[in-house]
Design a protein around this motif. Structure first.
Motif, PDB file in Angstrom:
ATOM      1  N   PRO A  56       3.099  -0.926 101.159  1.00  0.00           N
ATOM      2  CA  PRO A  56       2.421  -1.475 100.199  1.00  0.00           C
ATOM      3  C   PRO A  56       2.749  -1.384  98.852  1.00  0.00           C
ATOM      4  N   ALA A  57       3.424  -0.189  98.471  1.00  0.00           N
ATOM      5  CA  ALA A  57       3.908  -0.226  97.173  1.00  0.00           C
ATOM      6  C   ALA A  57       4.968  -1.170  96.551  1.00  0.00           C
ATOM      7  N   LEU A  58       5.757  -1.678  97.596  1.00  0.00           N
ATOM      8  CA  LEU A  58       6.527  -2.978  97.330  1.00  0.00           C
ATOM      9  C   LEU A  58       5.653  -4.223  97.306  1.00  0.00           C
ATOM     10  N   LEU A  59       4.612  -4.373  97.937  1.00  0.00           N
ATOM     11  CA  LEU A  59       3.898  -5.579  98.095  1.00  0.00           C
ATOM     12  C   LEU A  59       3.087  -5.856  96.746  1.00  0.00           C
ATOM     13  N   ARG A  60       2.693  -4.579  96.236  1.00  0.00           N
ATOM     14  CA  ARG A  60       1.919  -4.682  95.087  1.00  0.00           C
ATOM     15  C   ARG A  60       2.465  -4.495  93.503  1.00  0.00           C
ATOM     16  N   GLU A  61       1.684  -5.083  92.719  1.00  0.00           N
ATOM     17  CA  GLU A  61       2.440  -5.106  91.378  1.00  0.00           C
ATOM     18  C   GLU A  61       2.372  -3.675  90.899  1.00  0.00           C
ATOM     19  N   GLY A  62       3.300  -2.936  90.169  1.00  0.00           N
ATOM     20  CA  GLY A  62       3.433  -1.704  89.745  1.00  0.00           C
ATOM     21  C   GLY A  62       4.116  -0.693  90.498  1.00  0.00           C
ATOM     22  N   VAL A  63       4.044   0.363  90.055  1.00  0.00           N
ATOM     23  CA  VAL A  63       4.981   1.617  90.709  1.00  0.00           C
ATOM     24  C   VAL A  63       3.877   2.519  91.559  1.00  0.00           C
ATOM     25  N   GLY A  64       4.558   2.708  92.802  1.00  0.00           N
ATOM     26  CA  GLY A  64       4.088   3.744  93.722  1.00  0.00           C
ATOM     27  C   GLY A  64       3.941   4.952  93.366  1.00  0.00           C
ATOM     28  N   VAL A  65       2.957   5.790  93.388  1.00  0.00           N
ATOM     29  CA  VAL A  65       3.065   7.285  93.049  1.00  0.00           C
ATOM     30  C   VAL A  65       2.941   8.089  94.405  1.00  0.00           C
ATOM     31  N   VAL A  66       3.853   8.756  94.596  1.00  0.00           N
ATOM     32  CA  VAL A  66       3.770   9.629  96.022  1.00  0.00           C
ATOM     33  C   VAL A  66       3.551  11.234  95.708  1.00  0.00           C
ATOM     34  N   ILE A  67       2.514  11.686  96.215  1.00  0.00           N
ATOM     35  CA  ILE A  67       2.346  13.263  95.818  1.00  0.00           C
ATOM     36  C   ILE A  67       2.563  14.038  96.851  1.00  0.00           C
ATOM     37  N   SER A  68       4.016  14.773  96.608  1.00  0.00           N
ATOM     38  CA  SER A  68       4.572  15.478  97.648  1.00  0.00           C
ATOM     39  C   SER A  68       4.673  16.966  97.460  1.00  0.00           C
ATOM     40  N   PRO A  69       4.308  17.946  98.285  1.00  0.00           N
ATOM     41  CA  PRO A  69       4.163  19.130  97.936  1.00  0.00           C
ATOM     42  C   PRO A  69       5.465  20.093  97.959  1.00  0.00           C
ATOM     43  N   LEU A  70       6.504  19.251  98.431  1.00  0.00           N
ATOM     44  CA  LEU A  70       7.774  20.236  98.211  1.00  0.00           C
ATOM     45  C   LEU A  70       8.890  19.603  97.551  1.00  0.00           C
ATOM     46  N   ILE A  71       9.068  19.998  96.332  1.00  0.00           N
ATOM     47  CA  ILE A  71      10.104  19.225  95.500  1.00  0.00           C
ATOM     48  C   ILE A  71      11.534  19.369  96.086  1.00  0.00           C
TER      49      ILE A  71
END
Length: 607
Positions: A56-71
């Protein structure tokens, strides 16, 4: 009729990620989120959650933000995306100020598809301002169970993620987790303000995992026997409760010829990160760890997960065992569990600083875990039932392969309860069992317990048999352990009808450990083990050596180049041209360009 959006999603799946078709509910989730809808997704580890927000992030306009707990895992996630041609980056505290500025510029200008951030970073004013100044396609909240205070992995910073709904009301949000009972699901939806989001709940079944729980006798020796006979040379994870036990177990395995590393929160960050990187990037390593290790582990070829201590809950157990067999190939979840585990977990709950309501919830979760350990029926049925999913016997767990024997244990339990009562409910399990068995010790003589009428009434059973009976009687709630009085056993109100003969008790017969037949279930169980011929195995081995060298040259984990399952399929298909290689699962267009000629060259050389 296929819509244009569905067609574009399928095209991305095939050309970028190299998969021929969506699995399960993936297509519905992708279409819903790509169309702007919010979603709460429960999907087992290895079920393909990442694609549900990446496409979906690739299909939609803009940047997808992924919130992930482990850096610590962000680098590998970004590497994997870059390998397939997706423009990805992360923002975290490991970067220089200059690197941070560069990534922020890419986000603002939309020259990136996905950016990973930790929840702590997201909550900074600088990061929120950055996203308000940028075109954001979606927010993906990974490991969403971290928001639940009743869950097994609570992270306080997750509660503040409701700010996304308030500050970005028009940006779709997708929350994803592999582990959540109904109470946790409701809490996720409420705290993240996803009450109106569409819920997608996939089957929790992981048919390729064989569940086995054995009576703990020698602990580490049992673990060593399991690894050397069932999984020699395989990558695996061993979970222990304490840091000390982690260190000792890793040392023990290394002394016995198994490459093992330790991981726990007491280690220096640099050493912890180094061990995690080695585990992810190298093969045939066993990681011995506390539960501090594991969330989001993407290594697909972990062939076994072992527990040398009892997990606190079924959610925790499911989450941890779910790190095995993410590639869909056969894997094992093995646990050694004994009376001391039950006593220890009860004590940890009693001595915790939580309020009484929270302690009650922890007690209920522990009871469910004990029920799974002591069940006479299929373990998978019991596990899935906890998550509200009905199923039949699986044929691929220890209780299906070697059915346990139940027996009418009313008389032995009455003897146990009577003995606890006769010693004034002031002694721990070891002493009570000595009285039952008529074992003469200094302590028995000191307290004159050899003069009691119950002395020796249980001498027809071994110490191990009595320990199994004590453990199950605690699990049934007939006795409890008083940790303020030297772990003494005490009767509960539920014991009265059993003592008076008004209630029968069925228990699991103690059996000496027997190794199950090494035969995984057939493909009718939902997966297929690819047996390779001698020539195919030779190709597979050659491809794995090539992958090791290639991954080292690229500075990425081996599975980021190709997973074992892809290499196995290549070994079976034996593609002698790029067109033939294009159809193999896991080979997208970017990887075809990057590695196609080398792979085809290896195949032609070996035919």
């Amino acid at each position: 009729m296929t819509t244009e959006l569905e067609a574009r999603a399928l095209h991305l799946l095939q050309t970028v990620f190299g998969y021929p078709a969506f699995r399960g509910q993936q297509a519905d989730i992708v279409n819903h989120v790509a169309s702007g809808g919010d979603a709460l997704v429960l999907m087992p580890t290895g079920g393909g959650k990442s694609l549900c927000y990446q496409i979906p992030a690739l299909l939609r306009e803009g940047v997808g933000v992924v919130i992930s707990p482990l850096i610590a895992l962000m680098q590998d996630q970004v590497d994997a995306l870059e390998e397939v041609g997706v423009r990805a980056a992360f923002l975290n505290s490991t970067q220089t100020f200059e690197e941070t500025l560069r990534i922020e510029r890419l986000v603002r200008t939309g020259e990136i598809d996905l950016v990973y951030v930790a929840p702590e970073r997201l909550m900074t004013q600088r990061c929120l301002d950055l996203f308000e100044d940028s075109r954001i396609s979606l927010f993906a909240i990974d490991e969403a169970h971290c928001v639940s205070q009743w869950g097994h992995d609570f992270r306080p910073e997750y509660i503040r993620l409701s700010i996304l709904h308030e500050r970005f009301p028009d940006v779709p949000r997708i929350a994803l987790t592999a582990t959540a009972d109904q109470q946790t699901r409701d809490e996720i939806a409420h705290r993240l303000q996803l009450d109106d989001a569409r819920k997608f709940v996939s089957s929790f079944d992981r048919p390729n995992i064989r569940y086995s729980i054995v009576e703990k006798t020698t602990g580490r020796k049992q673990l060593l026997d399991f690894i050397t006979t069932e999984h020699p040379g395989d990558s695996g994870i061993v979970y222990c409760l304490s840091r000390k036990k982690v260190e000792e177990t890793a040392d023990f395995l290394n002394e016995n010829g198994i490459r093992a590393m330790a991981y726990h929160a007491g280690m220096e960050y640099a050493k912890r990160a180094e061990n995690q990187a080695r585990f992810l990037r190298e093969e045939n390593i066993v990681m011995v760890a506390t539960i501090a290790f594991g969330m989001g582990i993407d290594k697909p070829d972990v062939r076994f997960v072992c527990h040398l201590d009892l997990p606190k809950s079924i959610e925790g157990y499911y989450q941890e065992t779910g790190r095995a067999g993410r590639d869909g190939m056969p894997a094992s979840a093995w646990m050694a569990y004994g009376l001391q585990d039950v006593v220890l977990q009860r004590r940890m709950i009693d001595e915790s600083e939580a309020d009484e309501t929270f302690k009650r919830v922890l007690g209920v979760k522990l009871d469910a875990m004990l029920g799974l350990c002591e069940t006479l029926s299929c373990r998978r049925m019991r596990l899935l039932d906890y998550f509200g999913e009905a199923s039949g016997p699986c044929g691929n767990c220890d209780t299906c392969l070697i059915p346990p024997v139940s027996f009418d244990a009313t008389v032995p339990v009455q003897k146990l309860l009577s003995t606890i009562y006769r010693v004034d409910q002031r002694f721990a399990a070891g002493h009570v069992i000595d009285v039952l068995r008529g074992v003469q010790t200094d302590r028995i003589g000191q307290w004159h317990h050899d003069a009691l009428s119950v002395f020796g009434i249980g001498n027809d059973r071994s110490e191990q048999e009595w320990r199994a009976i004590v453990r199950q009687t605690i699990a049934l709630g007939l006795i409890t352990v008083d940790h303020e009085a030297y772990s003494s056993l005490k009767l509960t109100d539920a014991a009265r009808p059993v003592l008076k003969g008004g209630q029968k008790v069925q228990l699991r017969q103690y059996q000496k450990p027997v190794k199950p037949k090494r035969a995984f279930a057939s493909s009718s169980k939902g997966y297929e083990e690819m047996e390779l011929s001698k020539s195919e195995q030779a190709i597979f081995d050659k491809l794995r050596w090539w992958r090791v060298e290639t991954a080292r040259a690229h500075g990425v984990p081996a599975y980021v180049v190709f997973q074992d399952a892809t290499l196995r399929e290549i070994a079976k298909v034996k593609p002698t041209s790029l067109d033939q290689l294009r159809g193999v699962t896991g080979v997208g267009e970017k990887k075809l360009v990057s590695y196609g000629d080398e792979i085809v060259g290896i195949i032609n050389e070996m035919l």
